[in-house]
Design a protein around this motif. Structure first.
Motif, PDB file in Angstrom:
ATOM      1  N   GLU A   1       0.633  -0.977   0.248  1.00  8.70           N
ATOM      2  CA  GLU A   1      -0.053   0.021   0.396  1.00  8.70           C
ATOM      3  C   GLU A   1       0.467   1.412  -0.071  1.00  8.70           C
ATOM      4  O   GLU A   1       1.950   1.296   0.636  1.00  8.70           O
ATOM      5  CB  GLU A   1      -0.707  -0.100   1.235  1.00  8.70           C
ATOM      6  N   ALA A   2       0.184   2.380  -0.582  1.00 10.69           N
ATOM      7  CA  ALA A   2       1.122   3.739  -0.562  1.00 10.69           C
ATOM      8  C   ALA A   2       0.346   4.519   0.178  1.00 10.69           C
ATOM      9  O   ALA A   2      -1.230   4.893  -0.240  1.00 10.69           O
ATOM     10  CB  ALA A   2       1.333   4.215  -1.576  1.00 10.69           C
ATOM     11  N   VAL A   3       0.673   4.913   1.637  1.00 10.06           N
ATOM     12  CA  VAL A   3      -0.073   5.924   2.505  1.00 10.06           C
ATOM     13  C   VAL A   3       0.807   7.470   2.101  1.00 10.06           C
ATOM     14  O   VAL A   3       2.004   7.554   2.569  1.00 10.06           O
ATOM     15  CB  VAL A   3       0.600   5.813   3.758  1.00 10.06           C
ATOM     16  N   ALA A   4       0.101   8.167   2.215  1.00  9.12           N
ATOM     17  CA  ALA A   4       0.655   9.385   2.406  1.00  9.12           C
ATOM     18  C   ALA A   4       0.256  10.414   3.302  1.00  9.12           C
ATOM     19  O   ALA A   4      -0.777  10.512   3.821  1.00  9.12           O
ATOM     20  CB  ALA A   4      -0.103  10.180   0.982  1.00  9.12           C
ATOM     21  N   ILE A   5       0.972  10.913   3.652  1.00  9.97           N
ATOM     22  CA  ILE A   5       0.928  11.707   5.133  1.00  9.97           C
ATOM     23  C   ILE A   5       1.494  13.543   5.214  1.00  9.97           C
ATOM     24  O   ILE A   5       2.341  13.730   3.977  1.00  9.97           O
ATOM     25  CB  ILE A   5       2.099  11.635   6.315  1.00  9.97           C
ATOM     26  N   VAL A   6       0.010  14.139   4.486  1.00  4.85           N
ATOM     27  CA  VAL A   6       0.068  15.457   4.270  1.00  4.85           C
ATOM     28  C   VAL A   6      -0.200  16.419   5.766  1.00  4.85           C
ATOM     29  O   VAL A   6      -0.462  15.753   6.556  1.00  4.85           O
ATOM     30  CB  VAL A   6      -1.150  16.073   2.754  1.00  4.85           C
TER      31      VAL A   6
ATOM     32  N   ILE B   1       4.654   2.017   0.461  1.00 11.39           N
ATOM     33  CA  ILE B   1       5.635   2.791   0.587  1.00 11.39           C
ATOM     34  C   ILE B   1       4.847   4.195   1.736  1.00 11.39           C
ATOM     35  O   ILE B   1       3.707   3.903   1.394  1.00 11.39           O
ATOM     36  CB  ILE B   1       5.304   3.875  -0.990  1.00 11.39           C
ATOM     37  N   ILE B   2       5.421   5.216   2.424  1.00 12.63           N
ATOM     38  CA  ILE B   2       4.717   6.602   2.968  1.00 12.63           C
ATOM     39  C   ILE B   2       5.466   7.198   2.193  1.00 12.63           C
ATOM     40  O   ILE B   2       6.359   7.251   1.624  1.00 12.63           O
ATOM     41  CB  ILE B   2       5.160   6.069   4.595  1.00 12.63           C
ATOM     42  N   ILE B   3       4.692   8.078   1.730  1.00 12.98           N
ATOM     43  CA  ILE B   3       5.104   9.209   1.133  1.00 12.98           C
ATOM     44  C   ILE B   3       4.861  10.637   1.486  1.00 12.98           C
ATOM     45  O   ILE B   3       3.152  10.575   2.186  1.00 12.98           O
ATOM     46  CB  ILE B   3       5.058   9.746  -0.217  1.00 12.98           C
ATOM     47  N   ILE B   4       5.691  11.755   2.446  1.00 15.02           N
ATOM     48  CA  ILE B   4       5.756  13.272   3.339  1.00 15.02           C
ATOM     49  C   ILE B   4       5.680  14.199   2.065  1.00 15.02           C
ATOM     50  O   ILE B   4       6.854  13.770   1.389  1.00 15.02           O
ATOM     51  CB  ILE B   4       6.367  12.658   3.460  1.00 15.02           C
ATOM     52  N   THR B   5       4.047  14.674   2.377  1.00  8.93           N
ATOM     53  CA  THR B   5       4.946  15.485   1.122  1.00  8.93           C
ATOM     54  C   THR B   5       2.694  16.625   1.355  1.00  8.93           C
ATOM     55  O   THR B   5       2.469  16.232   2.740  1.00  8.93           O
ATOM     56  CB  THR B   5       3.865  14.773   0.180  1.00  8.93           C
ATOM     57  N   HIS B   6       3.561  18.127   1.286  1.00  2.00           N
ATOM     58  CA  HIS B   6       2.563  19.111   0.798  1.00  2.00           C
ATOM     59  C   HIS B   6       1.450  19.278  -0.462  1.00  2.00           C
ATOM     60  O   HIS B   6       0.414  20.385  -0.054  1.00  2.00           O
ATOM     61  CB  HIS B   6       2.540  20.700   1.588  1.00  2.00           C
TER      62      HIS B   6
END
Length: 342
Positions: free
Chosen positions: A36-41, A210-215
């Motif tokens: 899974e791909a998880v985004a932290i925004v 995947i953990i993707i850190i982004t704004h």
């Protein structure tokens, strides 16, 4: 997908500074499933990068302190591992792509040697085998003429190629989890799109979580299956991509979505969220967003809202979900939804 590769439970991280204790992470709980791909925004200072660095145990101590919580990766609590045990996890089971590849890559080593380093350490390859694998990795991430490029230094690569090299290093040992901290921030939009497509292809090919850190919510929409929204060191909303984009429930999430430029709103000014995030030396007792919230009530000032389950996957911390709260419509049209501004 039901198996969880990572579970972060009630994580609290502080920094002990000359001015006092900065409570950077305050009770963060989320998980990542296999593949899974998880985004932290969230805005700058919301705790996104500290969360990702905590998973890798890259928080310098002092001043950083893990005050509470668990980080369960593949069945073991990473916070219970010592430095040598954690070194076996970093780069092997968990890979990380840092925000600025120019400062993350070693300028005194060739790119090939930097890829080979992890392969020699974690997979026991000899130098020639590791360099052959480094060439394969550069080819995999789309760098032309990898046999020559493997002998070059980071300053001889363009920004997009350096980021691809960082991805090659992170993926060289075929990690189960890849953490990407703002991987497209310093790149132009065409290179951003190429990097996102590359990460999607690699996820599909290897089944990497995947953990993707982004704004950048555009990046989120293109890559993630689930979204975690952070503000002032807390998770205030989390759910599937559709939940967050089509049925957001927290006023802060509304503000983030309203600040995204849209092709169907030509001529309209972009909206911003007025005010600034709170001082985490003295975080508010209640909802940290209340000073900036158009819908704040008295209860928001002194009491942090309990978690409300909208669905099994969609959760939010907001007093507007209370049965006694006034009815508020989502003040934004999203993805063709018929929500009108109040």
């Amino acid at each position: 997908m039901t198996d969880k590769i990572l579970e972060v439970k009630d994580l609290e991280v502080s920094f002990l500074t000359y001015a006092g204790e900065v409570k950077a992470i305050r009770g963060v709980t989320f998980d990542v499933k296999k593949g899974e791909a998880v985004a932290i925004v969230g805005e700058s200072g919301s705790g996104k990068s500290v969360t990702s660095q905590s998973i890798m145990q890259l928080i310098p101590s002092p001043p950083g302190v893990y005050k509470n919580g668990e980080i369960i990766f593949d069945g073991q609590d990473l916070l219970n591992l010592n430095n040598s045990e954690m070194e076996k996890v970093r780069g092997s089971s968990i890979g990380m792509i840092f925000q600025d590849p120019m400062t993350s890559l070693n300028p005194t080593m060739t790119v090939g040697k930097q890829i080979a380093e992890g392969l020699i350490k974690h997979q026991g390859l000899n130098k020639s085998e590791a360099m052959e694998r480094a060439v394969e990795m550069l080819r995999l991430v789309g760098i032309p003429n990898p046999e020559a490029r493997v002998k070059q230094y980071p300053h001889e690569f363009s920004g997009g190629m350096r980021q691809r090299a960082m991805i090659a290093i992170a993926l060289s040992c075929n990690p189960k989890l890849l953490i990407a901290d703002e991987p497209t921030t310093a790149l132009d939009v065409t290179i951003q799109a190429q990097i996102i497509d590359l990460m999607k292809d690699l996820q599909n090919k290897f089944g990497t979580s995947i953990i993707i850190i982004t704004h950048d919510l555009g990046v989120v929409a293109d890559l993630a299956q689930r979204v975690v929204v952070m503000y002032a060191g807390k998770i205030i909303e989390q759910g599937s991509l559709d939940d967050i984009f089509y049925n957001p429930q927290h006023p802060y999430t509304w503000g983030l979505l309203r600040s995204v430029p849209r092709l169907d709103s030509k001529g309209q000014r972009l909206e911003s969220i007025e005010g600034t995030p709170p001082d985490l030396l003295d975080p508010p007792k209640g909802c940290p967003f209340y000073p900036r919230c158009d819908y704040a009530m008295e209860v928001c000032v002194n009491h942090f809202p309990e978690e409300t389950k909208i669905t099994d996957d969609h959760k939010v911390h907001c007093w507007l979900q209370h049965p006694d709260a006034p009815k508020v419509d989502v003040p934004i049209k999203i993805g063709g939804a018929n929500n009108e501004a109040k």
